[in-house]
Design a protein around this motif. Structure first.
Motif, mmCIF file in Angstrom:
data_model
loop_
_atom_site.group_PDB
_atom_site.id
_atom_site.type_symbol
_atom_site.label_atom_id
_atom_site.label_comp_id
_atom_site.label_asym_id
_atom_site.label_seq_id
_atom_site.Cartn_x
_atom_site.Cartn_y
_atom_site.Cartn_z
ATOM 1 N N LEU A 57 42.190 40.206 40.632
ATOM 2 C CA LEU A 57 42.380 38.512 40.553
ATOM 3 C C LEU A 57 43.320 38.353 42.735
ATOM 4 O O LEU A 57 42.730 37.659 43.422
ATOM 5 C CB LEU A 57 43.166 37.377 39.934
ATOM 6 N N LEU A 58 43.749 39.320 42.342
ATOM 7 C CA LEU A 58 44.506 39.961 43.416
ATOM 8 C C LEU A 58 43.357 40.555 45.072
ATOM 9 O O LEU A 58 44.009 40.335 46.113
ATOM 10 C CB LEU A 58 45.954 41.242 43.468
ATOM 11 N N GLY A 59 42.023 41.624 44.590
ATOM 12 C CA GLY A 59 41.577 41.983 45.568
ATOM 13 C C GLY A 59 40.753 40.690 46.048
ATOM 14 O O GLY A 59 39.838 40.271 46.912
ATOM 15 N N ARG A 60 40.174 39.464 45.007
ATOM 16 C CA ARG A 60 39.519 38.522 45.148
ATOM 17 C C ARG A 60 39.758 37.418 46.000
ATOM 18 O O ARG A 60 39.446 37.065 47.205
ATOM 19 C CB ARG A 60 38.564 37.996 44.156
ATOM 20 N N ALA A 61 41.519 37.588 45.811
ATOM 21 C CA ALA A 61 42.642 36.756 46.787
ATOM 22 C C ALA A 61 42.512 37.581 48.413
ATOM 23 O O ALA A 61 42.553 36.663 49.166
ATOM 24 C CB ALA A 61 43.633 36.308 46.415
ATOM 25 N N ALA A 62 42.329 38.320 48.538
ATOM 26 C CA ALA A 62 42.593 39.224 49.526
ATOM 27 C C ALA A 62 41.125 39.138 50.793
ATOM 28 O O ALA A 62 41.626 39.038 51.700
ATOM 29 C CB ALA A 62 43.027 40.800 49.675
ATOM 30 N N ASP A 63 40.148 38.719 50.262
ATOM 31 C CA ASP A 63 38.686 38.967 50.344
ATOM 32 C C ASP A 63 38.665 37.432 50.584
ATOM 33 O O ASP A 63 38.088 37.016 51.455
ATOM 34 C CB ASP A 63 37.727 38.848 49.505
ATOM 35 N N GLY A 64 39.824 36.263 50.144
ATOM 36 C CA GLY A 64 39.362 35.595 50.740
ATOM 37 C C GLY A 64 38.598 33.676 49.062
ATOM 38 O O GLY A 64 38.452 32.926 49.904
ATOM 39 N N ARG A 65 37.962 35.452 48.864
ATOM 40 C CA ARG A 65 37.638 34.531 47.201
ATOM 41 C C ARG A 65 38.301 33.701 46.750
ATOM 42 O O ARG A 65 37.724 32.920 45.322
ATOM 43 C CB ARG A 65 36.623 35.677 46.396
#
Length: 371
Positions: A34-42
């Motif tokens: 989820l942190l990776g997806r948050a970093a991508d703006g998703r």
């Protein structure tokens, strides 16, 4: 009985440790995702912690199944290694007498898993989707940065540029906005200032003192319109995303709806509590260890049984969803198969001194009793 109390004590302590370890591993893995997806703006950054909580709640029934299976297998394996089960069988007692204490341990967990699957998780899934959608929506609309081209929403190909943004006052100076029109043309807007407005849960971009140009490039048909104030609705009144998704529907509604996808969801919700009970019983014969060989092949076999069981349920659920088989044809086969394996393996492990092949032949229902 003393052995029942000791068994329940051992399995409870073991289950608590196993559940904490599994939960920590899964939460850590999902948190990184989820942190990776948050970093991508998703995913909205503010939603990460809440989504981890919703996801953990959704995984709890499967964690309970794994916890019960592994803890019973671990405790009974130790009993076999310490020759306690050998003493038990030497006293003329059968393995089937262990089914009652195992059921006393697994039944509360199965009831908890059933309550979560049938009542709690549909509501949690609905709130999770609504929460993630609202935060993502607000983040997309409120993320303004000076001197950067950004998308404005997900429709009409809107792209905007702000020369100066006052974050405290929420005011934007010298705006450029371009959007695609249904007829294939473009609409370009230049405004001296602007700001976002939210009324009745409808987000609006208010532009002041500017011009709007509409037309198609290369056609020479551009129209110019000046305005003192122009309001652009960025979204309709917000509706929760995918509230009709099968995972968000109450169980009572699934019972009333004969559609294949809803039958498949109902089958999955019912299957997990049943599988928890059956896997608890299956761990009894699979825990057998030959102390003289010192091998741990039973762990591999137990893992294969679990994978076959869960993958079989998933396959049958997909077949029910596709309308290839009816509800009962998807619900019953794997549970009946595992129940038959429990019955057969219990008969085999009641004869631990007998070679495997001979014990299997003797355990079959049509086998003749030894002379």
């Amino acid at each position: 009985m003393i052995y029942r109390k000791q068994f329940l004590k051992d399995t409870t302590i073991t289950a608590a440790g196993i559940f904490c370890v599994l939960l920590a591993v899964l939460v850590f893995t999902q948190g990184i995702n989820l942190l990776g997806r948050a970093a991508d703006g998703r995913v909205a950054a503010e939603a990460v912690a809440a989504l981890i909580g919703f996801w953990t709640l959704g995984m709890t029934p499967l964690l309970l199944v794994l916890t019960a299976y592994i803890s019973i297998l671990t405790v009974l394996t130790r009993y076999w290694r310490d020759s306690e089960m050998a003493v038990w069988l030497a006293c003329g007692l059968g393995l089937r007498q262990w089914l009652r204490p195992i059921s006393a341990f697994t039944l509360p967990l199965a009831v908890l898993a059933a309550v979560l699957q049938l009542a709690v998780l549909p509501q949690a899934e609905r709130h999770s989707r609504e929460y993630a959608d609202i935060l993502k929506h607000k983040q997309n609309l409120s993320l303004v940065e000076s001197g950067v081209f950004r998308e404005l929403g997900k429709k009409n190909g809107r792209v905007y540029f702000v020369e100066h943004f006052d974050a405290e006052a929420g005011k934007m100076q010298r705006l450029f906005l371009r959007e695609s029109r249904p007829d294939g043309g473009d609409s370009v807007i230049f405004a001296r200032s602007g700001h976002f407005d939210l009324r009745d849960n409808v987000r609006t971009l208010v532009l002041e003192q500017g011009y709007r140009y509409t037309g198609a490039a290369g056609r020479g048909d551009f129209e110019q319109i000046s305005f003192d104030q122009l309001r652009l609705a960025l979204n309709s009144p917000h509706k929760p995303a995918e509230t009709a998704h099968r995972r968000t529907l109450p169980t009572a509604e699934l019972l009333r709806n004969p559609a294949p996808q809803y039958r498949a969801e109902l089958m999955w919700r019912v299957s997990l509590p049943i599988s928890l009970l059956l896997l608890g019983w299956l761990a009894l014969p699979l825990s057998y260890v030959d102390t003289r060989s010192g091998q741990s092949y039973h762990v591999i076999i137990a893992s294969l049984f679990f994978l076959v069981y869960q993958n079989g349920l998933t396959l049958l659920r997909d077949m029910v969803e596709d309308g290839k088989i009816p509800f009962l044809a998807g619900l019953l086969p794997m549970h009946l198969l595992m129940g038959g394996c429990v019955w057969l393996l219990l008969r085999m492990r009641s004869m631990p001194a007998m070679p495997f092949g001979r014990a299997l032949r003797q355990a079959l229902p049509w086998a003749r009793p030894p002379k």
